[in-house]
Design a protein around this motif. Sequence first.
Motif, PDB file in Angstrom:
ATOM      1  N   HIS A 173     -17.617 -17.414 -22.378  1.00 39.24           N
ATOM      2  CA  HIS A 173     -16.454 -17.156 -23.229  1.00 39.24           C
ATOM      3  C   HIS A 173     -15.167 -17.489 -22.482  1.00 39.24           C
ATOM      4  CE1 HIS A 173     -13.459 -14.352 -25.227  1.00 39.24           C
ATOM      5  NE2 HIS A 173     -13.677 -15.333 -26.074  1.00 39.24           N
ATOM      6  N   LYS A 174     -15.077 -17.062 -21.239  1.00 41.51           N
ATOM      7  CA  LYS A 174     -13.887 -17.376 -20.429  1.00 41.51           C
ATOM      8  C   LYS A 174     -13.728 -18.881 -20.257  1.00 41.51           C
ATOM      9  CE  LYS A 174     -13.753 -13.096 -17.796  1.00 41.51           C
ATOM     10  NZ  LYS A 174     -13.952 -12.470 -16.478  1.00 41.51           N
ATOM     11  N   MET A 175     -14.841 -19.576 -20.048  1.00 43.57           N
ATOM     12  CA  MET A 175     -14.784 -21.036 -19.901  1.00 43.57           C
ATOM     13  C   MET A 175     -14.275 -21.698 -21.176  1.00 43.57           C
ATOM     14  SD  MET A 175     -18.322 -21.887 -17.824  1.00 43.57           S
ATOM     15  CE  MET A 175     -18.463 -23.446 -18.658  1.00 43.57           C
ATOM     16  N   ILE A 176     -14.784 -21.271 -22.313  1.00 43.15           N
ATOM     17  CA  ILE A 176     -14.358 -21.846 -23.591  1.00 43.15           C
ATOM     18  C   ILE A 176     -12.874 -21.583 -23.803  1.00 43.15           C
ATOM     19  CG2 ILE A 176     -14.591 -21.677 -26.110  1.00 43.15           C
ATOM     20  CD1 ILE A 176     -17.629 -21.102 -25.569  1.00 43.15           C
ATOM     21  N   GLU A 177     -12.446 -20.354 -23.551  1.00 41.01           N
ATOM     22  CA  GLU A 177     -11.023 -20.007 -23.712  1.00 41.01           C
ATOM     23  C   GLU A 177     -10.154 -20.867 -22.802  1.00 41.01           C
ATOM     24  OE1 GLU A 177      -9.351 -17.893 -25.705  1.00 41.01           O
ATOM     25  OE2 GLU A 177     -11.101 -17.064 -26.718  1.00 41.01           O
ATOM     26  N   LYS A 178     -10.557 -21.013 -21.553  1.00 39.20           N
ATOM     27  CA  LYS A 178      -9.784 -21.791 -20.586  1.00 39.20           C
ATOM     28  C   LYS A 178      -9.738 -23.269 -20.985  1.00 39.20           C
ATOM     29  CE  LYS A 178      -7.670 -21.470 -16.609  1.00 39.20           C
ATOM     30  NZ  LYS A 178      -6.418 -20.763 -16.495  1.00 39.20           N
ATOM     31  N   ILE A 179     -10.874 -23.809 -21.399  1.00 36.70           N
ATOM     32  CA  ILE A 179     -10.915 -25.210 -21.810  1.00 36.70           C
ATOM     33  C   ILE A 179     -10.051 -25.432 -23.046  1.00 36.70           C
ATOM     34  CG2 ILE A 179     -12.417 -27.043 -22.725  1.00 36.70           C
ATOM     35  CD1 ILE A 179     -14.580 -25.942 -20.773  1.00 36.70           C
ATOM     36  N   LEU A 180     -10.072 -24.474 -23.976  1.00 30.68           N
ATOM     37  CA  LEU A 180      -9.207 -24.574 -25.153  1.00 30.68           C
ATOM     38  C   LEU A 180      -7.734 -24.579 -24.745  1.00 30.68           C
ATOM     39  CD1 LEU A 180     -11.002 -22.248 -27.731  1.00 30.68           C
ATOM     40  CD2 LEU A 180     -10.546 -24.695 -28.006  1.00 30.68           C
ATOM     41  N   MET A 181      -7.371 -23.734 -23.796  1.00 28.53           N
ATOM     42  CA  MET A 181      -5.977 -23.681 -23.332  1.00 28.53           C
ATOM     43  C   MET A 181      -5.566 -25.006 -22.675  1.00 28.53           C
ATOM     44  SD  MET A 181      -5.644 -19.815 -21.736  1.00 28.53           S
ATOM     45  CE  MET A 181      -4.655 -20.469 -20.420  1.00 28.53           C
ATOM     46  N   ILE A 182      -6.467 -25.597 -21.917  1.00 29.57           N
ATOM     47  CA  ILE A 182      -6.163 -26.843 -21.202  1.00 29.57           C
ATOM     48  C   ILE A 182      -6.113 -28.032 -22.156  1.00 29.57           C
ATOM     49  CG2 ILE A 182      -7.052 -28.494 -19.504  1.00 29.57           C
ATOM     50  CD1 ILE A 182      -8.230 -25.997 -18.012  1.00 29.57           C
ATOM     51  N   THR A 183      -7.118 -28.141 -23.012  1.00 33.04           N
ATOM     52  CA  THR A 183      -7.237 -29.326 -23.862  1.00 33.04           C
ATOM     53  C   THR A 183      -6.472 -29.213 -25.178  1.00 33.04           C
ATOM     54  OG1 THR A 183      -9.297 -28.506 -24.828  1.00 33.04           O
ATOM     55  CG2 THR A 183      -9.479 -29.971 -22.911  1.00 33.04           C
ATOM     56  N   CYS A 184      -6.221 -27.994 -25.610  1.00 29.85           N
ATOM     57  CA  CYS A 184      -5.521 -27.762 -26.884  1.00 29.85           C
ATOM     58  C   CYS A 184      -4.425 -26.721 -26.648  1.00 29.85           C
ATOM     59  CB  CYS A 184      -6.478 -27.255 -27.954  1.00 29.85           C
ATOM     60  SG  CYS A 184      -7.980 -28.242 -28.112  1.00 29.85           S
ATOM     61  N   PRO A 185      -3.308 -27.122 -26.036  1.00 28.22           N
ATOM     62  CA  PRO A 185      -2.281 -26.136 -25.673  1.00 28.22           C
ATOM     63  C   PRO A 185      -1.739 -25.355 -26.871  1.00 28.22           C
ATOM     64  CG  PRO A 185      -1.648 -28.366 -24.979  1.00 28.22           C
ATOM     65  CD  PRO A 185      -2.964 -28.462 -25.661  1.00 28.22           C
ATOM     66  N   GLU A 186      -1.873 -25.898 -28.071  1.00 28.54           N
ATOM     67  CA  GLU A 186      -1.401 -25.180 -29.261  1.00 28.54           C
ATOM     68  C   GLU A 186      -2.328 -24.032 -29.647  1.00 28.54           C
ATOM     69  OE1 GLU A 186      -4.073 -28.476 -30.646  1.00 28.54           O
ATOM     70  OE2 GLU A 186      -2.464 -28.336 -29.178  1.00 28.54           O
TER      71      GLU A 186
END
Length: 130
Positions: free
Chosen positions: A114-127
């Motif tokens: 879950h943390k990985m998905i959240e972090k990847i979303l923040m990096i790849t989709c800043p919105e």
Amino acid sequence: MKGRLYMSYMKLPHNHHNEIDNTELLEQLNDIQHFQIVSELFKQLSDPTRIRLFWLLCHCEECVLNLSAMMKMTSPAISHHLRELRNKDLVSSRRVGKEVYYKSANTEQSVLLHKMIEKILMITCPEHKE
């Protein structure tokens, strides 16, 4: 033990003149079964629907009917994805009468994913909002 002895005396073809002992690293690299397990887990998450479903279940507990409505998918399709996630111990369920509720499993693996998905979303989709 045979692999361990081999690894301790293994010479690499190109000497970079560093005095680092790579024995432990090479032993781990040769543990192919561990990497196979990781690969199987990533295969489960290679499907965007499963990632979305897993992410959703990290934030709430829901039944198949509500998950179907939220994901805009049929109940059988959701059930199929839930089964895949349960087989990898990423999702758990509980029954209340006839209703079954699903949520992310309370495991270190699920929390980390879950943390990985959240972090990847923040990096790849800043919105994307946390």
